[in-house]
Design a protein around this motif. Sequence first.
Motif, mmCIF file in Angstrom:
data_model
loop_
_atom_site.group_PDB
_atom_site.id
_atom_site.type_symbol
_atom_site.label_atom_id
_atom_site.label_comp_id
_atom_site.label_asym_id
_atom_site.label_seq_id
_atom_site.Cartn_x
_atom_site.Cartn_y
_atom_site.Cartn_z
ATOM 1 N N LEU A 98 5.997 -28.452 42.357
ATOM 2 C CA LEU A 98 6.578 -28.210 43.681
ATOM 3 C C LEU A 98 7.769 -29.129 43.918
ATOM 4 C CD1 LEU A 98 6.535 -26.710 46.340
ATOM 5 C CD2 LEU A 98 4.833 -28.351 47.190
ATOM 6 N N ALA A 99 7.677 -30.370 43.462
ATOM 7 C CA ALA A 99 8.805 -31.291 43.593
ATOM 8 C C ALA A 99 10.022 -30.775 42.834
ATOM 9 C CB ALA A 99 8.414 -32.683 43.102
ATOM 10 N N ILE A 100 9.811 -30.262 41.649
ATOM 11 C CA ILE A 100 10.911 -29.700 40.860
ATOM 12 C C ILE A 100 11.590 -28.556 41.626
ATOM 13 C CG2 ILE A 100 11.363 -28.281 38.815
ATOM 14 C CD1 ILE A 100 9.419 -30.143 37.302
ATOM 15 N N GLU A 101 10.796 -27.706 42.272
ATOM 16 C CA GLU A 101 11.353 -26.587 43.033
ATOM 17 C C GLU A 101 12.219 -27.064 44.197
ATOM 18 O OE1 GLU A 101 8.219 -24.029 44.332
ATOM 19 O OE2 GLU A 101 7.418 -23.747 42.307
ATOM 20 N N ARG A 102 11.881 -28.236 44.759
ATOM 21 C CA ARG A 102 12.602 -28.731 45.932
ATOM 22 C C ARG A 102 13.687 -29.752 45.575
ATOM 23 N NH1 ARG A 102 9.581 -28.600 50.651
ATOM 24 N NH2 ARG A 102 8.091 -26.878 50.587
ATOM 25 N N LEU A 132 12.976 -35.194 30.137
ATOM 26 C CA LEU A 132 13.913 -34.129 29.785
ATOM 27 C C LEU A 132 13.332 -32.755 30.114
ATOM 28 C CD1 LEU A 132 15.275 -35.421 26.356
ATOM 29 C CD2 LEU A 132 16.599 -35.162 28.466
ATOM 30 N N ALA A 133 12.051 -32.559 29.861
ATOM 31 C CA ALA A 133 11.425 -31.272 30.150
ATOM 32 C C ALA A 133 11.463 -30.967 31.642
ATOM 33 C CB ALA A 133 9.984 -31.262 29.640
ATOM 34 N N CYS A 134 11.241 -31.977 32.478
ATOM 35 C CA CYS A 134 11.320 -31.774 33.926
ATOM 36 C C CYS A 134 12.751 -31.474 34.353
ATOM 37 C CB CYS A 134 10.791 -33.001 34.649
ATOM 38 S SG CYS A 134 8.999 -33.215 34.516
ATOM 39 N N TRP A 135 13.701 -32.227 33.827
ATOM 40 C CA TRP A 135 15.102 -31.992 34.184
ATOM 41 C C TRP A 135 15.563 -30.612 33.709
ATOM 42 C CZ3 TRP A 135 16.510 -37.387 31.810
ATOM 43 C CH2 TRP A 135 15.963 -38.400 32.620
ATOM 44 N N ASP A 136 15.079 -30.175 32.541
ATOM 45 C CA ASP A 136 15.410 -28.832 32.058
ATOM 46 C C ASP A 136 14.945 -27.762 33.041
ATOM 47 O OD1 ASP A 136 16.435 -29.982 29.753
ATOM 48 O OD2 ASP A 136 14.786 -29.343 28.454
ATOM 49 N N LYS A 137 13.750 -27.944 33.599
ATOM 50 C CA LYS A 137 13.227 -26.974 34.566
ATOM 51 C C LYS A 137 14.099 -26.941 35.813
ATOM 52 C CE LYS A 137 8.431 -27.428 33.009
ATOM 53 N NZ LYS A 137 7.076 -27.944 33.338
ATOM 54 N N ILE A 138 14.546 -28.099 36.268
ATOM 55 C CA ILE A 138 15.433 -28.147 37.437
ATOM 56 C C ILE A 138 16.741 -27.431 37.125
ATOM 57 C CG2 ILE A 138 16.761 -29.684 38.944
ATOM 58 C CD1 ILE A 138 14.453 -31.764 38.449
ATOM 59 N N TYR A 139 17.277 -27.687 35.941
ATOM 60 C CA TYR A 139 18.512 -27.019 35.527
ATOM 61 C C TYR A 139 18.339 -25.504 35.541
ATOM 62 C CZ TYR A 139 22.372 -25.443 32.601
ATOM 63 O OH TYR A 139 23.475 -24.776 32.126
ATOM 64 N N ARG A 140 17.254 -25.026 34.942
ATOM 65 C CA ARG A 140 17.027 -23.582 34.866
ATOM 66 C C ARG A 140 16.877 -22.971 36.259
ATOM 67 N NH1 ARG A 140 13.285 -25.045 30.587
ATOM 68 N NH2 ARG A 140 14.177 -24.586 28.538
ATOM 69 N N LEU A 141 16.146 -23.632 37.145
ATOM 70 C CA LEU A 141 15.963 -23.116 38.496
ATOM 71 C C LEU A 141 17.299 -23.002 39.220
ATOM 72 C CD1 LEU A 141 12.716 -24.968 39.658
ATOM 73 C CD2 LEU A 141 12.993 -22.501 39.321
ATOM 74 N N HIS A 142 18.142 -24.013 39.089
ATOM 75 C CA HIS A 142 19.459 -23.964 39.734
ATOM 76 C C HIS A 142 20.314 -22.856 39.130
ATOM 77 C CE1 HIS A 142 18.454 -27.741 41.664
ATOM 78 N NE2 HIS A 142 19.611 -27.734 42.292
ATOM 79 N N LYS A 143 20.289 -22.757 37.829
ATOM 80 C CA LYS A 143 21.101 -21.742 37.146
ATOM 81 C C LYS A 143 20.640 -20.332 37.518
ATOM 82 C CE LYS A 143 22.836 -20.519 32.530
ATOM 83 N NZ LYS A 143 24.259 -20.728 32.859
ATOM 84 N N ASP A 144 19.324 -20.123 37.510
ATOM 85 C CA ASP A 144 18.785 -18.801 37.828
ATOM 86 C C ASP A 144 19.046 -18.414 39.281
ATOM 87 O OD1 ASP A 144 17.890 -18.656 35.243
ATOM 88 O OD2 ASP A 144 15.785 -19.081 35.714
ATOM 89 N N ALA A 145 19.127 -19.421 40.149
ATOM 90 C CA ALA A 145 19.382 -19.159 41.566
ATOM 91 C C ALA A 145 20.867 -18.945 41.866
ATOM 92 C CB ALA A 145 18.852 -20.308 42.408
ATOM 93 N N GLY A 146 21.705 -19.083 40.853
ATOM 94 C CA GLY A 146 23.137 -18.903 41.049
ATOM 95 C C GLY A 146 23.828 -20.085 41.704
#
Length: 275
Positions: free
Chosen positions: A175-179, A211-225
């Motif tokens: 949830l923290a990663i999402e926010r 790195l795995a957590c930061w990758d997830k944040i990157y992907r969420l931002h990228k996927d959200a445009g």
Amino acid sequence: MDVLFFCPRWGQEHVPWPVFAKQVKDVGYNGVEAGVPADDRERDTMLEALAANGLLLVAQHWETVTPDFEAHLAAYVERLHRMAAVAPLFINSQTGRDFFPMEQNIRLITAAAEVAAATGIPVYHETHRGKFSFAAHITHAFLQQVPELQLTLDLSHWLAVAESLLAEQQPAVSLAIERTRHIHARVGHPEGPQISDPRAPEWEEVLNLHLACWDKIYRLHKDAGAKQLTITAEFGPPPYMPVLPYTQQPVASQWEINCYMRSLLSSRYNHNPFQ
């Protein structure tokens, strides 16, 4: 999506602003994360140095620490308004105290949202020991209670507080990663908030976890445009940086480590973006 990198002023306060800003620009950072000086002359010197080098500013708040809540709230709001007045990209706030009741910390979060609405400058709340967000499970409760709460994620604090790699707290981490809207790229471990050197092979496991957590944040931002993601390479000076006994010599260079982290993550995200 652009990934922008910021250099911490923390640990480099001894370097005059014009010199520091040029060094930051020369090694490839996009900006600086720093507090806004209370002294007007020092503030203007900082802003002039940043402007001369085309650097962005992330304003960092940590100063409000008084245990008297009403005084704390008033000082906090005043400080955020002073930071917003210099038009930073956003404010990264170490908010509240770990011993304030939840309702008082939520009042501070609400006050920050009001400052952001009034000024147009977003306020993100850093996960940090001693603040409302000092532990994963505690922050999880705040994220559930306050849907608009947005974070600067610094996992290093949570590993140290939990004395674990957070394997049993993945719902809170997810949830923290999402926010998360801003990343502090420091690597912690179960016994402390900062490893000695991320280049050393003995720290590979915890580096890969971050790195795995930061990758997830990157992907969420990228996927959200999203248009951009911001990262501060935030390894700190002593006592965050381990030192040798007696001589107090740092075991590594803070400046070199942060430059290494910027280069590592820039290569990971800007030059070889995830598809």
